[in-house]
Design a protein around this motif. Structure first.
Motif, PDB file in Angstrom:
ATOM      1  N   VAL A 161     -45.701 -28.798 -30.166  1.00 39.64           N
ATOM      2  CA  VAL A 161     -45.321 -29.297 -28.844  1.00 39.64           C
ATOM      3  C   VAL A 161     -44.846 -28.151 -27.957  1.00 39.64           C
ATOM      4  O   VAL A 161     -45.198 -28.074 -26.778  1.00 39.64           O
ATOM      5  N   CYS A 162     -44.059 -27.236 -28.544  1.00 38.95           N
ATOM      6  CA  CYS A 162     -43.539 -26.115 -27.758  1.00 38.95           C
ATOM      7  C   CYS A 162     -44.658 -25.233 -27.238  1.00 38.95           C
ATOM      8  O   CYS A 162     -44.638 -24.798 -26.077  1.00 38.95           O
ATOM      9  N   ARG A 163     -45.655 -24.986 -28.087  1.00 45.53           N
ATOM     10  CA  ARG A 163     -46.747 -24.131 -27.632  1.00 45.53           C
ATOM     11  C   ARG A 163     -47.515 -24.803 -26.506  1.00 45.53           C
ATOM     12  O   ARG A 163     -47.980 -24.166 -25.563  1.00 45.53           O
ATOM     13  N   LEU A 164     -47.668 -26.137 -26.628  1.00 51.32           N
ATOM     14  CA  LEU A 164     -48.361 -26.845 -25.562  1.00 51.32           C
ATOM     15  C   LEU A 164     -47.563 -26.765 -24.264  1.00 51.32           C
ATOM     16  O   LEU A 164     -48.118 -26.547 -23.188  1.00 51.32           O
ATOM     17  N   VAL A 165     -46.230 -26.950 -24.375  1.00 48.99           N
ATOM     18  CA  VAL A 165     -45.381 -26.892 -23.182  1.00 48.99           C
ATOM     19  C   VAL A 165     -45.425 -25.503 -22.563  1.00 48.99           C
ATOM     20  O   VAL A 165     -45.448 -25.350 -21.339  1.00 48.99           O
ATOM     21  N   LEU A 166     -45.479 -24.473 -23.428  1.00 47.27           N
ATOM     22  CA  LEU A 166     -45.497 -23.100 -22.921  1.00 47.27           C
ATOM     23  C   LEU A 166     -46.791 -22.794 -22.186  1.00 47.27           C
ATOM     24  O   LEU A 166     -46.839 -21.881 -21.364  1.00 47.27           O
ATOM     25  N   LEU A 167     -47.856 -23.551 -22.525  1.00 45.76           N
ATOM     26  CA  LEU A 167     -49.110 -23.332 -21.809  1.00 45.76           C
ATOM     27  C   LEU A 167     -48.935 -23.663 -20.338  1.00 45.76           C
ATOM     28  O   LEU A 167     -49.576 -23.080 -19.464  1.00 45.76           O
ATOM     29  N   GLY A 168     -48.030 -24.621 -20.089  1.00 42.60           N
ATOM     30  CA  GLY A 168     -47.840 -25.043 -18.713  1.00 42.60           C
ATOM     31  C   GLY A 168     -46.916 -24.124 -17.924  1.00 42.60           C
ATOM     32  O   GLY A 168     -46.749 -24.290 -16.731  1.00 42.60           O
ATOM     33  N   GLY A 169     -46.287 -23.160 -18.594  1.00 49.32           N
ATOM     34  CA  GLY A 169     -45.361 -22.303 -17.862  1.00 49.32           C
ATOM     35  C   GLY A 169     -44.120 -22.072 -18.700  1.00 49.32           C
ATOM     36  O   GLY A 169     -43.831 -22.833 -19.619  1.00 49.32           O
ATOM     37  N   SER A 170     -43.374 -21.001 -18.407  1.00 49.86           N
ATOM     38  CA  SER A 170     -42.203 -20.723 -19.232  1.00 49.86           C
ATOM     39  C   SER A 170     -40.946 -20.626 -18.389  1.00 49.86           C
ATOM     40  O   SER A 170     -40.161 -19.723 -18.525  1.00 49.86           O
ATOM     41  N   GLY A 171     -40.764 -21.584 -17.495  1.00 47.18           N
ATOM     42  CA  GLY A 171     -39.572 -21.564 -16.650  1.00 47.18           C
ATOM     43  C   GLY A 171     -38.426 -22.297 -17.302  1.00 47.18           C
ATOM     44  O   GLY A 171     -38.426 -22.568 -18.495  1.00 47.18           O
ATOM     45  N   THR A 172     -37.447 -22.635 -16.470  1.00 47.94           N
ATOM     46  CA  THR A 172     -36.253 -23.293 -17.004  1.00 47.94           C
ATOM     47  C   THR A 172     -36.579 -24.693 -17.490  1.00 47.94           C
ATOM     48  O   THR A 172     -36.045 -25.150 -18.496  1.00 47.94           O
ATOM     49  N   VAL A 173     -37.461 -25.409 -16.748  1.00 47.51           N
ATOM     50  CA  VAL A 173     -37.763 -26.786 -17.147  1.00 47.51           C
ATOM     51  C   VAL A 173     -38.395 -26.805 -18.525  1.00 47.51           C
ATOM     52  O   VAL A 173     -38.038 -27.604 -19.395  1.00 47.51           O
ATOM     53  N   SER A 174     -39.368 -25.888 -18.721  1.00 50.54           N
ATOM     54  CA  SER A 174     -40.030 -25.876 -20.022  1.00 50.54           C
ATOM     55  C   SER A 174     -39.030 -25.519 -21.113  1.00 50.54           C
ATOM     56  O   SER A 174     -39.098 -26.036 -22.234  1.00 50.54           O
ATOM     57  N   PHE A 175     -38.047 -24.657 -20.774  1.00 53.64           N
ATOM     58  CA  PHE A 175     -37.054 -24.301 -21.784  1.00 53.64           C
ATOM     59  C   PHE A 175     -36.211 -25.506 -22.165  1.00 53.64           C
ATOM     60  O   PHE A 175     -35.920 -25.737 -23.331  1.00 53.64           O
ATOM     61  N   ILE A 176     -35.836 -26.292 -21.151  1.00 59.00           N
ATOM     62  CA  ILE A 176     -34.995 -27.463 -21.452  1.00 59.00           C
ATOM     63  C   ILE A 176     -35.774 -28.461 -22.302  1.00 59.00           C
ATOM     64  O   ILE A 176     -35.248 -29.034 -23.259  1.00 59.00           O
ATOM     65  N   VAL A 177     -37.034 -28.647 -21.944  1.00 61.38           N
ATOM     66  CA  VAL A 177     -37.861 -29.576 -22.737  1.00 61.38           C
ATOM     67  C   VAL A 177     -37.948 -29.082 -24.177  1.00 61.38           C
ATOM     68  O   VAL A 177     -37.773 -29.844 -25.134  1.00 61.38           O
ATOM     69  N   ARG A 178     -38.227 -27.783 -24.311  1.00 65.22           N
ATOM     70  CA  ARG A 178     -38.354 -27.231 -25.665  1.00 65.22           C
ATOM     71  C   ARG A 178     -37.041 -27.350 -26.425  1.00 65.22           C
ATOM     72  O   ARG A 178     -37.029 -27.646 -27.631  1.00 65.22           O
ATOM     73  N   LEU A 179     -35.924 -27.131 -25.710  1.00 63.94           N
ATOM     74  CA  LEU A 179     -34.627 -27.217 -26.380  1.00 63.94           C
ATOM     75  C   LEU A 179     -34.405 -28.617 -26.930  1.00 63.94           C
ATOM     76  O   LEU A 179     -33.972 -28.797 -28.074  1.00 63.94           O
ATOM     77  N   ILE A 180     -34.742 -29.624 -26.097  1.00 58.79           N
ATOM     78  CA  ILE A 180     -34.537 -31.008 -26.547  1.00 58.79           C
ATOM     79  C   ILE A 180     -35.425 -31.307 -27.747  1.00 58.79           C
ATOM     80  O   ILE A 180     -34.986 -31.889 -28.744  1.00 58.79           O
ATOM     81  N   VAL A 181     -36.693 -30.893 -27.649  1.00 60.27           N
ATOM     82  CA  VAL A 181     -37.639 -31.203 -28.735  1.00 60.27           C
ATOM     83  C   VAL A 181     -37.185 -30.533 -30.030  1.00 60.27           C
ATOM     84  O   VAL A 181     -37.163 -31.155 -31.100  1.00 60.27           O
ATOM     85  N   VAL A 182     -36.811 -29.255 -29.924  1.00 61.20           N
ATOM     86  CA  VAL A 182     -36.431 -28.537 -31.150  1.00 61.20           C
ATOM     87  C   VAL A 182     -35.140 -29.113 -31.734  1.00 61.20           C
ATOM     88  O   VAL A 182     -35.028 -29.290 -32.950  1.00 61.20           O
ATOM     89  N   THR A 183     -34.172 -29.421 -30.864  1.00 65.83           N
ATOM     90  CA  THR A 183     -32.918 -29.990 -31.385  1.00 65.83           C
ATOM     91  C   THR A 183     -33.182 -31.312 -32.094  1.00 65.83           C
ATOM     92  O   THR A 183     -32.669 -31.564 -33.191  1.00 65.83           O
TER      93      THR A 183
ATOM     94  N   TYR B 149     -37.716 -11.715 -22.165  1.00 67.39           N
ATOM     95  CA  TYR B 149     -36.935 -12.091 -23.336  1.00 67.39           C
ATOM     96  C   TYR B 149     -37.612 -11.698 -24.650  1.00 67.39           C
ATOM     97  O   TYR B 149     -38.795 -11.955 -24.857  1.00 67.39           O
ATOM     98  N   ARG B 150     -36.857 -11.088 -25.493  1.00 62.61           N
ATOM     99  CA  ARG B 150     -37.398 -10.742 -26.804  1.00 62.61           C
ATOM    100  C   ARG B 150     -36.495 -11.332 -27.876  1.00 62.61           C
ATOM    101  O   ARG B 150     -35.284 -11.222 -27.790  1.00 62.61           O
ATOM    102  N   PRO B 151     -37.081 -11.933 -28.902  1.00 62.73           N
ATOM    103  CA  PRO B 151     -36.254 -12.530 -29.962  1.00 62.73           C
ATOM    104  C   PRO B 151     -35.510 -11.511 -30.811  1.00 62.73           C
ATOM    105  O   PRO B 151     -34.511 -11.842 -31.409  1.00 62.73           O
ATOM    106  N   GLN B 152     -35.941 -10.290 -30.874  1.00 62.04           N
ATOM    107  CA  GLN B 152     -35.271  -9.239 -31.647  1.00 62.04           C
ATOM    108  C   GLN B 152     -34.989  -9.681 -33.075  1.00 62.04           C
ATOM    109  O   GLN B 152     -33.854  -9.621 -33.539  1.00 62.04           O
ATOM    110  N   PHE B 153     -36.032 -10.132 -33.753  1.00 65.36           N
ATOM    111  CA  PHE B 153     -35.809 -10.698 -35.066  1.00 65.36           C
ATOM    112  C   PHE B 153     -35.437  -9.646 -36.107  1.00 65.36           C
ATOM    113  O   PHE B 153     -34.832  -9.953 -37.127  1.00 65.36           O
ATOM    114  N   HIS B 154     -35.768  -8.382 -35.843  1.00 63.43           N
ATOM    115  CA  HIS B 154     -35.463  -7.366 -36.853  1.00 63.43           C
ATOM    116  C   HIS B 154     -33.964  -7.225 -37.043  1.00 63.43           C
ATOM    117  O   HIS B 154     -33.506  -6.682 -38.042  1.00 63.43           O
ATOM    118  N   ARG B 155     -33.179  -7.734 -36.062  1.00 59.28           N
ATOM    119  CA  ARG B 155     -31.729  -7.652 -36.196  1.00 59.28           C
ATOM    120  C   ARG B 155     -31.219  -8.457 -37.386  1.00 59.28           C
ATOM    121  O   ARG B 155     -30.170  -8.128 -37.942  1.00 59.28           O
TER     122      ARG B 155
END
Lengths: 231, 301
Positions: A161-183, B149-155
């Motif tokens: 899901v995150c990769r699909l969301v990232l296809l649409g852009g990597s702004g704040t909205v996509s980050f919030i969506v990804r945060l909710i999905v991952v949590t 942004y970089r995850p810096q996983f090697h840390r």
């Protein structure tokens, strides 16, 4: 001491039995069943002669059934009994592959390498299993690996899901969506695996076993959330 | 399963202490203790344990020994994980609240070290350092347009190596040194290797919330946090080692305590400086990845 006393008393009593000579045949009581291999019996249990398609389909069905169990986690001992590691391997490889293709200069400052993801998942599962067993758990080694591996499934779905969301852009909205999905998926994974694992521990140590599982899925969730595509 | 064993363990600890204090006291226990003169009735009661190993363990406890299995068996390692949730929480609490006169090993651990706490505290610390450091770098560089942004996983790998080396090598060194001094001077018994490792592991706990708080981008706050963590964690260590070391010559005693404190300080300051670098450093690395990057950190710190 009581047992020793009994032994002392019994020795002179039974000592006389050694004088009894055993002559002739003493009929042996009880039945001795020697399984006589009937051809029809062998065919039923042997799977060597079946077509390969049947073997593969049966394993796939078993894996699929376990995926369903993870989606709707309820305690079922059959899941634990028929453990297999195909599902975890499949999930681990999928997750590790999808975590590649991140920032271009992936040598430094990048996301986890394929090997790192693999090591974290398998090494982490082994350590959690050992931890659970050392604390006195009754679950077997491979059963625990199986449960931990299968419960990565919600996180793999979240990665897709995150990769699909990232296809649409990597702004704040996509980050919030990804945060909710991952949590959500990380809580689901933790909940699903503790539903299977916590029961095998004595009640005063349940938290000691659940915490490493929580940490494990938290770290995997972190790796998924911080995946950033190449600029 | 495990719970009757636990009760047995603790029961015998207290029983041994009481017996040592007053050998003639009558004991009311479930096992046949040979050294007392009970009222006849309890003398022959068999231990109602599910396995014989429990019997061996408890009788050896009375003689002051703990492990009966060899190091190649699973039970040997299980004995190091013989803790409950409440016990672990108590030990963690004891490591963040050092009171003078409270020896962590004697009082909180009660001389039964475990490996669960040290191990999982180290693992948590590794990840909390790496993740918080990553977050702080990200937050510090939010305004900069060049920042990607970089995850810096090697840390994670670096943090793991540093923390685990510290948690095992430093106790090994301290224990080795103290045991050698104790043999030379024939003093009171020191601590076992496991107790030292356990002590150091639990003393690292304070750095977990400290590392999370280090995300806040105020330099003065970060140094204040280091100071607070050092004081708390260092005093736990010092309070525990002081009774063992004070009988030695003044120079050795103070030198040992100073070494412990300095090593601890080096760990926390090193972690802070490596994982939580300030904004100017990362800006420079993205713009000019060459020699200027080396010069600027010395200016900002």
């Amino acid at each position: 001491e009581k047992m020793a006393e009994v032994d002392e008393l019994s020795k002179p009593m039974f000592a006389g039995l050694s004088d009894v000579s055993i002559s002739g045949d003493i009929p042996v009581e009880g039945e001795i069943n020697v399984p006589v291999g009937t051809p029809s019996h062998d065919d039923e249990y042997s799977t060597l002669d079946e077509p390969v398609k049947d073997t593969i389909l049966r394993d796939l069905k078993a894996v699929g059934k376990k995926f369903v169990h993870v989606m709707y986690p309820k305690k079922s001992s059959t899941l634990l009994r028929d453990w297999d590691l195909w599902g975890p391997l499949l999930l681990c490889v999928t997750l590790a592959l999808m975590l590649q293709g991140g920032s271009v200069d992936s040598k430094e400052d990048g996301g986890p390498q394929f090997a790192e993801v693999f090591v974290i998942i398998w090494f982490g599962s082994v350590i959690i299993t050992l931890n659970s067993k050392l604390l006195g758990g009754t679950i077997s080694f491979f059963q625990s690996l199986c449960v931990l591996g299968y419960c990565i499934m919600p996180l793999t779905v979240a990665m897709i899901v995150c990769r699909l969301v990232l296809l649409g852009g990597s702004g704040t909205v996509s980050f919030i969506v990804r945060l909710i999905v991952v949590t959500a998926s990380f809580s689901w994974s933790t909940f699903a695996s503790t539903a299977f694992l916590a029961d095998s521990q004595p009640s005063n140590r349940k938290a000691l076993v659940v915490y490493p599982v929580f940490l494990f899925y938290f770290v995997i969730g972190w790796m998924i959330l911080t995946f950033s595509p190449s600029a | 399963m495990a719970s009757p064993d636990d009760l047995k363990f603790q029961e015998f600890e207290e029983a041994t202490d009481l017996l040592l204090a007053d050998p003639g006291a009558s004991t009311l226990s479930m096992s046949g203790s040979s050294s007392t003169a009970p009222a006849g009735a309890t003398g022959d009661i068999k231990l109602d344990m599910s396995d014989d190993e429990g019997q061996e363990e408890s009788s050896e406890l009375l003689r002051g020994e703990k492990q009966t299995s060899g190091f190649w068996t699973f039970e040997y390692y299980q004995s190091f994980f013989n803790v409950d949730t409440m016990q672990v929480l108590d030990r963690v609490k004891g490591s963040v609240m050092p009171l003078p006169g409270r020896n962590f090993i004697k009082h909180t651990l009660q001389s039964s070290p475990d490996l669960y706490g040290p191990f999982w505290i180290c693992v948590t610390l590794v990840f909390s350092l790496a993740i918080s450091g990553n977050l702080s770098t990200f937050l510090n560089s939010l305004g900069s347009p060049h920042y990607h942004y970089r995850p810096q996983f090697h840390r994670v790998t670096i943090a793991a190596v540093v923390i685990f080396l510290y948690a095992w090598l430093v106790p090994l060194g301290i224990w080795g040194f103290l045991t050698w001094r104790q043999r030379e001077e024939r003093q009171q018994s020191g601590y076992s290797f496991l107790e030292t490792v356990c002590l150091y592991g639990y003393s690292l706990f304070i750095y977990i919330p400290t590392s999370v708080l280090w995300i806040l981008p105020f330099e003065w706050l970060q140094w204040l946090l280091i100071l607070v963590a050092m004081v708390i964690s260092g005093s736990v260590l010092v309070l525990t080692f002081w009774p063992v070391v004070r009988d030695d010559t003044k120079v050795t005693a103070y030198a040992t305590v100073a070494t412990i404190v300095v090593l601890h300080a080096l760990l926390s300051i090193g972690c802070k400086m490596y994982f939580f670098q300030t904004a100017t450093l990362t800006q420079v690395t993205t713009l000019a990845p060459n020699h200027t990057a080396a010069i600027l950190p010395s200016k900002t710190h």
